[in-house]
Design a protein around this motif. Structure first.
Motif, mmCIF file in Angstrom:
data_model
loop_
_atom_site.group_PDB
_atom_site.id
_atom_site.type_symbol
_atom_site.label_atom_id
_atom_site.label_comp_id
_atom_site.label_asym_id
_atom_site.label_seq_id
_atom_site.Cartn_x
_atom_site.Cartn_y
_atom_site.Cartn_z
ATOM 1 N N GLY A 204 -12.376 -6.748 -1.066
ATOM 2 C CA GLY A 204 -11.897 -7.670 -2.090
ATOM 3 C C GLY A 204 -11.367 -6.946 -3.305
ATOM 4 O O GLY A 204 -11.180 -5.729 -3.307
ATOM 5 N N GLU A 205 -11.117 -7.704 -4.359
ATOM 6 C CA GLU A 205 -10.544 -7.145 -5.566
ATOM 7 C C GLU A 205 -11.551 -6.239 -6.251
ATOM 8 O O GLU A 205 -12.720 -6.556 -6.379
ATOM 9 N N LYS A 206 -11.057 -5.118 -6.725
ATOM 10 C CA LYS A 206 -11.924 -4.176 -7.404
ATOM 11 C C LYS A 206 -12.011 -4.534 -8.879
ATOM 12 O O LYS A 206 -11.010 -4.604 -9.568
ATOM 13 N N SER A 207 -13.206 -4.789 -9.357
ATOM 14 C CA SER A 207 -13.393 -5.133 -10.757
ATOM 15 C C SER A 207 -14.626 -4.408 -11.276
ATOM 16 O O SER A 207 -15.341 -3.751 -10.523
ATOM 17 N N VAL A 208 -14.856 -4.525 -12.572
ATOM 18 C CA VAL A 208 -15.928 -3.775 -13.221
ATOM 19 C C VAL A 208 -16.736 -4.727 -14.081
ATOM 20 O O VAL A 208 -16.174 -5.562 -14.787
ATOM 21 N N THR A 458 -4.034 -6.499 -11.311
ATOM 22 C CA THR A 458 -4.892 -6.272 -10.132
ATOM 23 C C THR A 458 -5.387 -7.567 -9.498
ATOM 24 O O THR A 458 -6.127 -7.517 -8.530
ATOM 25 N N LYS A 459 -4.983 -8.703 -10.028
ATOM 26 C CA LYS A 459 -5.473 -9.979 -9.513
ATOM 27 C C LYS A 459 -4.611 -10.458 -8.350
ATOM 28 O O LYS A 459 -3.476 -10.910 -8.540
ATOM 29 N N GLY A 460 -5.170 -10.374 -7.160
ATOM 30 C CA GLY A 460 -4.422 -10.744 -5.968
ATOM 31 C C GLY A 460 -3.984 -12.193 -5.950
ATOM 32 O O GLY A 460 -2.878 -12.511 -5.488
ATOM 33 N N ASN A 461 -4.810 -13.095 -6.465
ATOM 34 C CA ASN A 461 -4.460 -14.516 -6.455
ATOM 35 C C ASN A 461 -3.200 -14.799 -7.264
ATOM 36 O O ASN A 461 -2.406 -15.676 -6.914
ATOM 37 N N PHE A 482 3.794 -11.078 -2.231
ATOM 38 C CA PHE A 482 2.809 -11.240 -1.156
ATOM 39 C C PHE A 482 2.263 -9.892 -0.692
ATOM 40 O O PHE A 482 1.084 -9.778 -0.346
ATOM 41 N N THR A 483 3.113 -8.863 -0.695
ATOM 42 C CA THR A 483 2.651 -7.520 -0.314
ATOM 43 C C THR A 483 1.604 -7.020 -1.299
ATOM 44 O O THR A 483 0.581 -6.436 -0.910
ATOM 45 N N ASP A 484 1.841 -7.259 -2.604
ATOM 46 C CA ASP A 484 0.860 -6.870 -3.625
ATOM 47 C C ASP A 484 -0.429 -7.687 -3.480
ATOM 48 O O ASP A 484 -1.534 -7.166 -3.646
ATOM 49 N N ALA A 485 -0.273 -8.982 -3.172
ATOM 50 C CA ALA A 485 -1.458 -9.823 -2.969
ATOM 51 C C ALA A 485 -2.302 -9.288 -1.823
ATOM 52 O O ALA A 485 -3.543 -9.233 -1.904
ATOM 53 N N LEU A 486 -1.636 -8.858 -0.752
ATOM 54 C CA LEU A 486 -2.348 -8.327 0.411
ATOM 55 C C LEU A 486 -3.050 -7.018 0.075
ATOM 56 O O LEU A 486 -4.159 -6.748 0.565
ATOM 57 N N LYS A 487 -2.452 -6.234 -0.809
ATOM 58 C CA LYS A 487 -3.069 -4.960 -1.211
ATOM 59 C C LYS A 487 -4.379 -5.200 -1.959
ATOM 60 O O LYS A 487 -5.359 -4.491 -1.745
ATOM 61 N N ALA A 494 -5.375 -13.546 6.563
ATOM 62 C CA ALA A 494 -5.080 -14.726 7.381
ATOM 63 C C ALA A 494 -4.325 -15.780 6.580
ATOM 64 O O ALA A 494 -3.574 -16.589 7.136
ATOM 65 N N GLU A 495 -4.515 -15.784 5.272
ATOM 66 C CA GLU A 495 -3.823 -16.728 4.400
ATOM 67 C C GLU A 495 -2.480 -16.173 3.934
ATOM 68 O O GLU A 495 -1.510 -16.914 3.766
ATOM 69 N N ILE A 496 -2.419 -14.852 3.751
ATOM 70 C CA ILE A 496 -1.222 -14.228 3.164
ATOM 71 C C ILE A 496 -0.155 -13.904 4.197
ATOM 72 O O ILE A 496 1.045 -14.108 3.953
ATOM 73 N N LEU A 497 -0.557 -13.411 5.362
ATOM 74 C CA LEU A 497 0.431 -12.957 6.354
ATOM 75 C C LEU A 497 1.419 -14.062 6.758
ATOM 76 O O LEU A 497 2.625 -13.785 6.866
ATOM 77 N N PRO A 498 0.985 -15.306 6.990
ATOM 78 C CA PRO A 498 1.965 -16.340 7.377
ATOM 79 C C PRO A 498 3.057 -16.566 6.331
ATOM 80 O O PRO A 498 4.225 -16.746 6.680
#
Length: 573
Positions: A204-208, A458-461, A482-487, A494-498
């Motif tokens: 998941g997203e890396k946070s501190v 850094t927020k994928g959403n 979408f590529t950044d969201a996937l990163k 499963a939600e991003i690839l389509p």
């Protein structure tokens, strides 16, 4: 629970090596996963809350037994201590917030561990110490805060009048202190966004959660710790103005009076504990138990965005309640039975007061609107509360209310990415409701998402929502989003690839789209639309056979998909 794939998919092995929400608590996460129904669509909050309540009830019984044991069978003291623990409104957060399962669970094991250690002090049989150690380990694996258990054992040594000048009390605890050190360092690593030297797997997203050392001065950290130490005690007796979020003071500074009184009160309590060591060990034990169990969340090391939290009082109040009840009872029982009746009556009235406040606070926790509205009653310009209430309003269809909250936060100088993201979501929803203004509103949504990413990239959403907004008007830009969201959110592939595949299709990158959509199908995201878009991509490369096969597969999944039938007729397939 509902947004954690490891829990939803019951991936127990991964839960035991993956921190979740900046915590390594595999026993807790396993207990949540076990409650997820096989049909995730039937996921409801009630069973989780009910189990939390039952664990809290068991904990309350254990508090009675524990205090009964250490108070030398003073059942009235044990009963009232357990009742205060059971009914205190500051404990609502730990019980009704499903994500705080870790609080009630680690307390369950902590209390059993302390009871077993007390048995060890009676018998000095190794089996009791080993059993106490086993439940200590279960407690640590439920919440890292349990690393303080060996120190509680030392307090029990003191209360049992066991001399700490001897070597044995320290020697027997060395293995357990080593375990505490191990899990304590792990917690610091995880809260700092690390993987503890590669022993854990980050997902998941890396946070501190831990603030950088230079955010607050040493004096500020001490002030915040003293403030929390005293405030929890004040709210023990008078739980007023309690809520789900207590922000740091403006400019991170207490008032001149607070900067003097809170440290003095803190030092006074510690001094009383020290000077009571020989004459009134119950005071030393009570203050010591309270301090030890709350010390790690007193912001000596600043964790999170809040200066204090109701849930942090869950275990510490056991020490406070026991100390005050025991000292007063020992004083009045010499004065006659009528005084004991008076003592019971006063505590009974206090319990009634607590129960009324608890019922009121339970109502607050029934939905997010109530929860964050209560916070805003006390902190009307708090950005986090405005953002959370605004997001909830947006999800429940109150777009005007959501935009009011977001715009109020921005007008107050807010620099939170989620506020701008929420405003972008509001514009996006409005674009669907007002098709005549769709282009204008989508453009505003894109601007808000871009502003949010300037604050926190850094927020994928946010990348995902930006990609959705750009999908029809600028598919090339949506590919990047979408590529950044996937990163940043690989666990949501499963939600991003389509939609990534769709943006590649709309950009004419047919082969890339085929590769992306094939991967989506392979991981279980093969909906009728996924096959339809891959079919269009195959057709774009001139592969009519595979295109036809995918269109037919789409219709097998959803025979009512008229878009597929129309496209096949249009393409002559």
């Amino acid at each position: 629970v509902e947004e954690q794939p490891l829990v939803l998919n019951k991936e127990y092995s991964k839960l035991w090596k993956t921190p979740v929400s900046l915590n390594y608590h595999p026993v807790t996460m396993t207990s949540l996963a076990l409650q997820v129904p096989d049909d995730v669509k039937k996921l409801k909050p009630a069973p989780f809350i009910k189990l939390n309540v039952w664990i809290h009830i068991i904990n309350s019984v254990l508090v009675f037994v524990f205090i009964f044991m250490i108070s030398r069978h003073q059942w009235l003291v044990a009963f009232f201590t357990a009742m205060i623990f059971a009914m205190h409104p500051m404990h609502v957060e730990s019980v009704v917030w499903i994500s705080e399962r870790k609080d009630v669970l680690y307390t369950l094991f902590l209390l059993i561990s302390c009871m077993l250690y007390w048995k060890y002090l009676d018998k000095f049989s190794l089996k009791w110490l080993l059993l106490a150690g086993l439940f200590f380990l279960l407690s640590v694996l439920s919440k890292a805060m349990a690393v303080i258990i060996p120190v509680i054992w030392l307090l029990l040594d003191i209360f049992k009048d066991r001399s700490l000048k001897e070597f044995k009390p320290w020697l027997e605890k060395i293995p357990f202190l080593a375990i505490s050190m191990f899990f304590g360092l792990m917690a610091v690593s995880v809260q700092s966004g690390g993987d503890f030297g590669g022993l854990l797997t980050l997902a998941g997203e890396k946070s501190v959660a831990i603030a950088d050392a230079n955010v607050f001065t040493i004096w500020q950290r001490f002030l915040f710790a003293a403030y929390g130490f005293v405030q929890y005690i004040l709210k023990f007796f008078m739980p007023m103005d309690i809520c789900a979020f207590y922000p740091y003071p403006a400019d991170n500074n207490l008032s001149d009076a607070g900067a003097l009184l809170y440290p003095l009160a803190f030092i006074a309590f510690i001094a009383v504990a020290i000077f009571s060591f020989k004459k009134k060990p119950v005071i030393t034990f009570g203050i010591g138990f309270y301090f030890v169990t709350v010390a790690l969340v007193l912001q000596f090391m600043s964790v999170g965005l809040a200066i204090m939290a109701d849930r942090y009082s869950y275990i510490p109040y056991i020490g406070l309640a026991f100390m005050f009840l025991y000292v007063i009872y020992e004083w009045i029982k010499e004065k006659g039975q009528n005084y004991i009746y008076g003592y019971a009556a006063i505590i009974g009235l206090f319990l009634i007061f607590l129960s009324v406040k608890t019922k009121s606070q339970i109502e607050v926790w029934k939905n997010s609107e109530n929860l964050w509205t209560q916070v805003l009653q006390y902190y009307p310009t708090e950005d986090l509360a405005l953002a959370n209430r605004g997001n909830n309003r947006g999800k429940t269809g109150n777009i005007p209310g959501a935009m009011e909250d977001f715009e109020k936060a921005i007008a107050d100088g807010c620099q939170r990415a989620d506020v701008y993201e929420g405003l972008g979501n509001s514009y996006g929803t409005m674009s669907e409701q007002q098709p005549e203004k769709k282009q204008e509103l989508v453009a505003k949504a894109i601007t808000m998402y871009q502003k949010a990413l300037e604050i926190d990239s850094t927020k994928g959403n946010i990348h995902y929502n930006l990609g959705i907004a750009q999908l029809q008007t600028n598919p090339l830009a949506s590919i990047k989003a979408f590529t950044d969201a996937l990163k940043f959110m690989p666990y949501k592939e499963a939600e991003i690839l389509p939609v990534l595949g769709m943006s590649q299709l709309n950009s004419g990158k047919y082969q890339d789209a085929i590769t992306t959509l094939t991967k989506a199908i392979e991981i279980g995201a093969g909906t009728d639309n996924t096959y339809y878009h891959r079919g269009l991509s195959y057709f774009g490369t001139g592969d009519k056979a595979n295109a036809t096969a995918d269109f037919n597969k789409a219709l097998d999944i959803n025979p009512q998909n008229q878009q597929v039938r129309a496209k096949m007729g249009e393409l002559g397939l």
